[in-house]
Enzyme design. Sequence first.
Site, PDB file in Angstrom:
ATOM      1  CE  LYS A   1      -0.926   1.062  -3.168  1.00 61.59           C
ATOM      2  NZ  LYS A   1      -1.244  -0.089  -2.313  1.00 61.59           N
TER       3      LYS A   1
ATOM      4  CG  ASP B   1       1.299  -2.401  -2.922  1.00 56.98           C
ATOM      5  OD1 ASP B   1       2.413  -2.916  -2.736  1.00 56.98           O
ATOM      6  OD2 ASP B   1       0.767  -1.609  -2.124  1.00 56.98           O
TER       7      ASP B   1
ATOM      8  CE  LYS C   1       3.731  -2.602   0.628  1.00 58.07           C
ATOM      9  NZ  LYS C   1       2.312  -2.369   0.270  1.00 58.07           N
TER      10      LYS C   1
ATOM     11  CG  ASP D   1       7.421 -17.441   0.617  1.00 56.95           C
ATOM     12  OD1 ASP D   1       8.285 -18.254   0.991  1.00 56.95           O
ATOM     13  OD2 ASP D   1       6.212 -17.588   0.851  1.00 56.95           O
TER      14      ASP D   1
ATOM     15  CG  ASN E   1      10.562 -22.714  -6.377  1.00 54.45           C
ATOM     16  OD1 ASN E   1      10.717 -22.718  -7.605  1.00 54.45           O
ATOM     17  ND2 ASN E   1       9.647 -23.465  -5.776  1.00 54.45           N
TER      18      ASN E   1
ATOM     19  NE  ARG F   1      -4.493   5.509   5.093  1.00 59.03           N
ATOM     20  CZ  ARG F   1      -3.620   5.149   6.031  1.00 59.03           C
ATOM     21  NH1 ARG F   1      -4.050   4.873   7.253  1.00 59.03           N
ATOM     22  NH2 ARG F   1      -2.330   5.064   5.741  1.00 59.03           N
TER      23      ARG F   1
HETATM   24  O1  C5P Z   1      -3.700   5.682   2.548  1.00 59.08           O
HETATM   25  P1  C5P Z   1      -2.295   5.939   2.144  1.00 59.08           P
HETATM   26  O2  C5P Z   1      -2.117   7.136   1.222  1.00 59.08           O
HETATM   27  O3  C5P Z   1      -1.334   5.940   3.306  1.00 59.08           O
HETATM   28  O4  C5P Z   1      -1.942   4.665   1.241  1.00 59.08           O
HETATM   29  C1  C5P Z   1      -0.659   4.335   0.840  1.00 59.08           C
HETATM   30  C2  C5P Z   1      -0.709   3.066   0.070  1.00 59.08           C
HETATM   31  O5  C5P Z   1       0.599   2.742  -0.339  1.00 59.08           O
HETATM   32  C3  C5P Z   1      -1.240   1.878   0.842  1.00 59.08           C
HETATM   33  O6  C5P Z   1      -1.991   1.101  -0.080  1.00 59.08           O
HETATM   34  C4  C5P Z   1      -0.017   1.114   1.268  1.00 59.08           C
HETATM   35  O7  C5P Z   1      -0.231  -0.269   1.312  1.00 59.08           O
HETATM   36  C5  C5P Z   1       0.958   1.462   0.156  1.00 59.08           C
HETATM   37  N1  C5P Z   1       2.367   1.425   0.501  1.00 59.08           N
HETATM   38  C6  C5P Z   1       2.921   2.184   1.494  1.00 59.08           C
HETATM   39  N2  C5P Z   1       4.260   2.098   1.776  1.00 59.08           N
HETATM   40  C7  C5P Z   1       5.042   1.319   1.069  1.00 59.08           C
HETATM   41  C8  C5P Z   1       4.494   0.548   0.031  1.00 59.08           C
HETATM   42  C9  C5P Z   1       3.140   0.640  -0.240  1.00 59.08           C
HETATM   43  O8  C5P Z   1       2.211   2.959   2.137  1.00 59.08           O
HETATM   44  N3  C5P Z   1       6.332   1.291   1.299  1.00 59.08           N
END
Ligand code: C5P
Length: 232
Positions: A33, A60, A62, A65, A68, A211
């Site tokens: 991702k 990702d 997200k 907006d 258009n 993480r």
């Molecule tokens: O480090 P961690 O395992 O928390 O990362 C989760 C990832 O998933 C991050 O990149 C975060 O931006 C993404 N994410 C999230 N929750 C969402 C959508 C995406 O934690 N609803």
Amino acid sequence: MDKTKPIIALDVASSQEFNALLQDLAPESLTCKVGMECYYSQGPAVVKSLLEAGHQVFLDLKLHDIPNTVAKSVAVLSQLGCHMLNVHAQGGIKMMRAAVEARNASSHQPLLIAVTQLTSTSLEEFQSLQDSKQNLVQNVLHLAKLAKEVGMDGVVCSPQEVPLIKEDCGAEFLTITPGIRQHLAPEDDQVRVATVQEAKSLGTDYIVVGRPVTAASNPSQSYQTILNEWRS
Ligand code: C5P
């Protein structure tokens, strides 16, 4: 997009960190991702290089907006050739529909996914933001149904919400679940969490792991452990 591997969130900004992480994790091809941190610092080139190296990419960003702007952005991002792309369901039905139409008109057609409520949002925070006593899980389900209605391929949600979504939106409607944790450190921002095993038994299609791999003392070993758990 390959369901047999966890989606690894390559949440690093500098190209040095990015290359080091990739070298550590990628003797085999990854399902990964690219999020805001990585994309905003390295741009579309990072997506292209991952694809050229044979990795599968969930972009990702997200999007949230006016319809258009989101449609035009989906058209541009689809052309990168990524496998999955997302928008915020809270951008509204018209916005999600415009995104679907733009994706359908593109020569590359990534899976299009709607973010429901972030897994870092607690019930208390949600209710305070909404200024209501609305149930967060019901809201996630409501957003998932709207996303399905307009032709999105699935949603990002917590593993805990997967069974209800599958029941109402059907088994084919994809669930992508971050918030994967073995142990939650006190300073962690994720709230609606689950272990790999829990997420798997709740029936999610994809887990997103950041993480627990990227901040581990040995990312490669951590990745292998999570990969084995996901496949077991
Ligand atoms: O480090 P961690 O395992 O928390 O990362 C989760 C990832 O998933 C991050 O990149 C975060 O931006 C993404 N994410 C999230 N929750 C969402 C959508 C995406 O934690 N609803």
